[in-house]
Design a protein around this motif. Structure first.
Motif, PDB file in Angstrom:
ATOM      1  N   ASP A 120     -11.524   1.849 -57.609  1.00 38.05           N
ATOM      2  CA  ASP A 120     -12.202   2.953 -56.929  1.00 38.05           C
ATOM      3  C   ASP A 120     -11.255   4.053 -56.462  1.00 38.05           C
ATOM      4  OD1 ASP A 120     -14.650   1.696 -57.242  1.00 38.05           O
ATOM      5  OD2 ASP A 120     -14.467   0.591 -55.353  1.00 38.05           O
ATOM      6  N   ASP A 121     -10.065   3.693 -56.043  1.00 37.71           N
ATOM      7  CA  ASP A 121      -9.156   4.636 -55.391  1.00 37.71           C
ATOM      8  C   ASP A 121      -7.978   4.977 -56.295  1.00 37.71           C
ATOM      9  OD1 ASP A 121      -6.964   5.637 -53.658  1.00 37.71           O
ATOM     10  OD2 ASP A 121      -8.399   5.229 -52.052  1.00 37.71           O
ATOM     11  N   THR A 122      -7.715   6.282 -56.477  1.00 35.81           N
ATOM     12  CA  THR A 122      -6.596   6.706 -57.310  1.00 35.81           C
ATOM     13  C   THR A 122      -5.271   6.187 -56.775  1.00 35.81           C
ATOM     14  OG1 THR A 122      -7.769   8.718 -57.942  1.00 35.81           O
ATOM     15  CG2 THR A 122      -5.391   8.697 -58.286  1.00 35.81           C
ATOM     16  N   ALA A 123      -5.126   6.173 -55.460  1.00 37.92           N
ATOM     17  CA  ALA A 123      -3.891   5.666 -54.862  1.00 37.92           C
ATOM     18  C   ALA A 123      -3.692   4.194 -55.187  1.00 37.92           C
ATOM     19  CB  ALA A 123      -3.928   5.874 -53.346  1.00 37.92           C
ATOM     20  N   ASP A 124      -4.789   3.427 -55.220  1.00 39.62           N
ATOM     21  CA  ASP A 124      -4.688   2.022 -55.606  1.00 39.62           C
ATOM     22  C   ASP A 124      -4.255   1.897 -57.065  1.00 39.62           C
ATOM     23  OD1 ASP A 124      -5.410   1.132 -53.121  1.00 39.62           O
ATOM     24  OD2 ASP A 124      -7.504   0.753 -53.632  1.00 39.62           O
ATOM     25  N   ALA A 125      -4.833   2.732 -57.922  1.00 37.71           N
ATOM     26  CA  ALA A 125      -4.484   2.693 -59.342  1.00 37.71           C
ATOM     27  C   ALA A 125      -3.008   2.986 -59.556  1.00 37.71           C
ATOM     28  CB  ALA A 125      -5.342   3.685 -60.116  1.00 37.71           C
ATOM     29  N   ASP A 126      -2.452   3.858 -58.727  1.00 43.53           N
ATOM     30  CA  ASP A 126      -1.043   4.221 -58.879  1.00 43.53           C
ATOM     31  C   ASP A 126      -0.104   3.036 -58.627  1.00 43.53           C
ATOM     32  OD1 ASP A 126      -1.628   6.790 -59.597  1.00 43.53           O
ATOM     33  OD2 ASP A 126      -1.347   7.633 -57.592  1.00 43.53           O
ATOM     34  N   LEU A 127      -0.596   1.995 -57.965  1.00 48.53           N
ATOM     35  CA  LEU A 127       0.218   0.806 -57.759  1.00 48.53           C
ATOM     36  C   LEU A 127       0.493   0.065 -59.070  1.00 48.53           C
ATOM     37  CD1 LEU A 127      -1.480  -0.585 -54.516  1.00 48.53           C
ATOM     38  CD2 LEU A 127       0.745   0.547 -54.682  1.00 48.53           C
ATOM     39  N   LEU A 128      -0.276   0.386 -60.103  1.00 44.71           N
ATOM     40  CA  LEU A 128      -0.096  -0.254 -61.406  1.00 44.71           C
ATOM     41  C   LEU A 128       0.851   0.534 -62.304  1.00 44.71           C
ATOM     42  CD1 LEU A 128      -3.818  -1.145 -62.258  1.00 44.71           C
ATOM     43  CD2 LEU A 128      -2.240  -2.319 -60.711  1.00 44.71           C
ATOM     44  N   ALA A 129       1.271   1.704 -61.849  1.00 49.77           N
ATOM     45  CA  ALA A 129       2.085   2.593 -62.682  1.00 49.77           C
ATOM     46  C   ALA A 129       3.462   1.984 -62.956  1.00 49.77           C
ATOM     47  CB  ALA A 129       2.228   3.949 -62.006  1.00 49.77           C
ATOM     48  N   GLY A 130       4.005   2.324 -64.110  1.00 52.88           N
ATOM     49  CA  GLY A 130       5.340   1.855 -64.469  1.00 52.88           C
ATOM     50  C   GLY A 130       5.736   2.382 -65.827  1.00 52.88           C
ATOM     51  N   THR A 131       6.880   1.976 -66.286  1.00 54.14           N
ATOM     52  CA  THR A 131       7.423   2.486 -67.550  1.00 54.14           C
ATOM     53  C   THR A 131       7.565   1.411 -68.608  1.00 54.14           C
ATOM     54  OG1 THR A 131       9.712   2.105 -66.848  1.00 54.14           O
ATOM     55  CG2 THR A 131       8.715   4.251 -66.299  1.00 54.14           C
ATOM     56  N   ARG A 132       7.113   0.190 -68.314  1.00 55.00           N
ATOM     57  CA  ARG A 132       7.330  -0.914 -69.251  1.00 55.00           C
ATOM     58  C   ARG A 132       6.180  -1.070 -70.245  1.00 55.00           C
ATOM     59  NH1 ARG A 132      11.762  -3.949 -67.475  1.00 55.00           N
ATOM     60  NH2 ARG A 132      13.057  -2.435 -66.344  1.00 55.00           N
ATOM     61  N   LEU A 133       6.485  -1.730 -71.326  1.00 55.46           N
ATOM     62  CA  LEU A 133       5.503  -1.988 -72.386  1.00 55.46           C
ATOM     63  C   LEU A 133       4.650  -3.196 -72.008  1.00 55.46           C
ATOM     64  CD1 LEU A 133       4.478  -1.381 -75.282  1.00 55.46           C
ATOM     65  CD2 LEU A 133       6.227  -2.975 -76.104  1.00 55.46           C
ATOM     66  N   LEU A 134       3.338  -3.029 -72.055  1.00 59.95           N
ATOM     67  CA  LEU A 134       2.404  -4.101 -71.739  1.00 59.95           C
ATOM     68  C   LEU A 134       1.593  -4.459 -72.978  1.00 59.95           C
ATOM     69  CD1 LEU A 134       0.976  -2.709 -68.361  1.00 59.95           C
ATOM     70  CD2 LEU A 134       2.983  -4.162 -68.696  1.00 59.95           C
ATOM     71  N   HIS A 135       1.347  -5.743 -73.153  1.00 60.06           N
ATOM     72  CA  HIS A 135       0.480  -6.178 -74.249  1.00 60.06           C
ATOM     73  C   HIS A 135      -0.966  -6.249 -73.782  1.00 60.06           C
ATOM     74  CE1 HIS A 135      -1.412  -8.734 -77.280  1.00 60.06           C
ATOM     75  NE2 HIS A 135      -0.394  -8.474 -78.081  1.00 60.06           N
ATOM     76  N   ILE A 136      -1.196  -6.731 -72.608  1.00 61.85           N
ATOM     77  CA  ILE A 136      -2.467  -6.880 -71.885  1.00 61.85           C
ATOM     78  C   ILE A 136      -3.484  -7.817 -72.532  1.00 61.85           C
ATOM     79  CG2 ILE A 136      -2.184  -4.634 -70.748  1.00 61.85           C
ATOM     80  CD1 ILE A 136      -4.611  -3.625 -72.319  1.00 61.85           C
ATOM     81  N   ASP A 137      -3.087  -8.592 -73.544  1.00 60.47           N
ATOM     82  CA  ASP A 137      -3.999  -9.606 -74.083  1.00 60.47           C
ATOM     83  C   ASP A 137      -3.202 -10.839 -74.485  1.00 60.47           C
ATOM     84  OD1 ASP A 137      -6.015 -11.120 -75.103  1.00 60.47           O
ATOM     85  OD2 ASP A 137      -6.484  -9.803 -76.791  1.00 60.47           O
ATOM     86  N   PHE A 138      -3.006 -11.732 -73.522  1.00 63.82           N
ATOM     87  CA  PHE A 138      -2.265 -12.958 -73.797  1.00 63.82           C
ATOM     88  C   PHE A 138      -3.192 -14.083 -74.262  1.00 63.82           C
ATOM     89  CE2 PHE A 138       1.325 -10.841 -72.182  1.00 63.82           C
ATOM     90  CZ  PHE A 138       2.450 -11.585 -72.518  1.00 63.82           C
ATOM     91  N   ASN A 139      -4.198 -13.725 -75.038  1.00 64.01           N
ATOM     92  CA  ASN A 139      -5.000 -14.714 -75.747  1.00 64.01           C
ATOM     93  C   ASN A 139      -4.046 -15.666 -76.469  1.00 64.01           C
ATOM     94  OD1 ASN A 139      -6.500 -16.009 -77.839  1.00 64.01           O
ATOM     95  ND2 ASN A 139      -7.937 -14.319 -77.907  1.00 64.01           N
TER      96      ASN A 139
END
Length: 243
Positions: A120-139
């Motif tokens: 809901d909050d942009t400031a909360d979303a900014d806590l996820l910010a970074g410069t690293r490579l994410l796969h986001i599916d560890f199936n």
């Protein structure tokens, strides 16, 4: 040639026998909307060569097909159930992936945008910010356990963000495989990125992940999606209770 049953995003997935050896080929019609995902995978490939099968070639229009050819890995899919030695191997792989910067020459995909509908909050979303490579599916089907160690496959949806997010994604998969939230966290306790994860950011991601998987399960209530939704909710409850 033999077809490969695992995976649902590529109309073509097969192993070809060539004079130089086996090659895993995935592809789709060149006029398909999905070719953008293959372009992303090709762009990321040089940067993940140490943690993924090596990309041998990309043919964007071969008789109407967009094709990717990878070195063949003689392995099996990871087992995430409690007690499996594959979990430690996957945690090691997670550590190595966490050291990779998001490639400047790859299409920009920010994890904040990927989860925006569930934060809901942009400031909360900014806590996820970074410069690293994410796969986001560890199936577990995306982790191959072979003689040269574990390899991560299917880099069609890479994201840029905080390195610890990959740990969160894996934890939900571990819970779905039978671990308690506490046991899942123990499995990745030594991953450097997770050890430095900010509690507030973890809380934001846990709630967003639970919201996302709940939505996915409601739209398509397959048993495995319901299991993932329950796992994400269990982990979010644990995170919120201890934050």
């Amino acid at each position: 040639m033999r077809t490969v049953s695992a995976g649902a995003n590529s109309p073509l997935a097969a192993v070809f026998e060539t004079e130089e050896g086996r090659v895993f080929v995935k592809g789709m019609p060149s006029d398909s909307r999905g070719v953008a995902s293959q372009a992303r995978e090709a762009a990321v490939a040089p940067h993940v060569a140490g943690v993924a099968p090596r990309l041998l070639w990309h043919l964007p229009d071969a008789a109407g097909w967009d094709l990717l050819g990878f070195e063949y890995v003689d392995g099996r899919h990871a087992d995430y159930t409690p007690g499996s030695p594959d979990i430690a191997a996957t945690a090691t792989l997670l550590t190595r992936i966490g050291e990779i910067e998001y490639p400047a020459d790859a299409p920009a995909r920010d994890v904040r945008a990927a989860f925006a509908a569930h934060i809901d909050d942009t400031a909360d979303a900014d806590l996820l910010a970074g410069t690293r490579l994410l796969h986001i599916d560890f199936n577990p089907e995306n982790v191959l356990i072979g003689p040269d160690g574990p390899k991560m496959v299917d880099w069609a949806w890479p994201c840029r963000g905080a390195a610890w997010i990959n740990s969160c994604v894996l934890m939900v998969r571990l819970i779905a495989a039978g671990h308690t939230p506490e046991a899942a966290e123990d499995c990745i306790a030594e991953v450097p990125a997770w050890r430095s994860a900010p509690p507030a950011g973890v809380g934001v991601f846990a709630v967003a992940s639970a919201s996302l998987w709940t939505e996915i399960a409601e739209q398509d209530p397959q048993p495995w999606k319901q299991d993932m939704a329950a796992a994400a909710q269990a982990w979010a409850q644990k995170v919120l209770a201890t934050s």
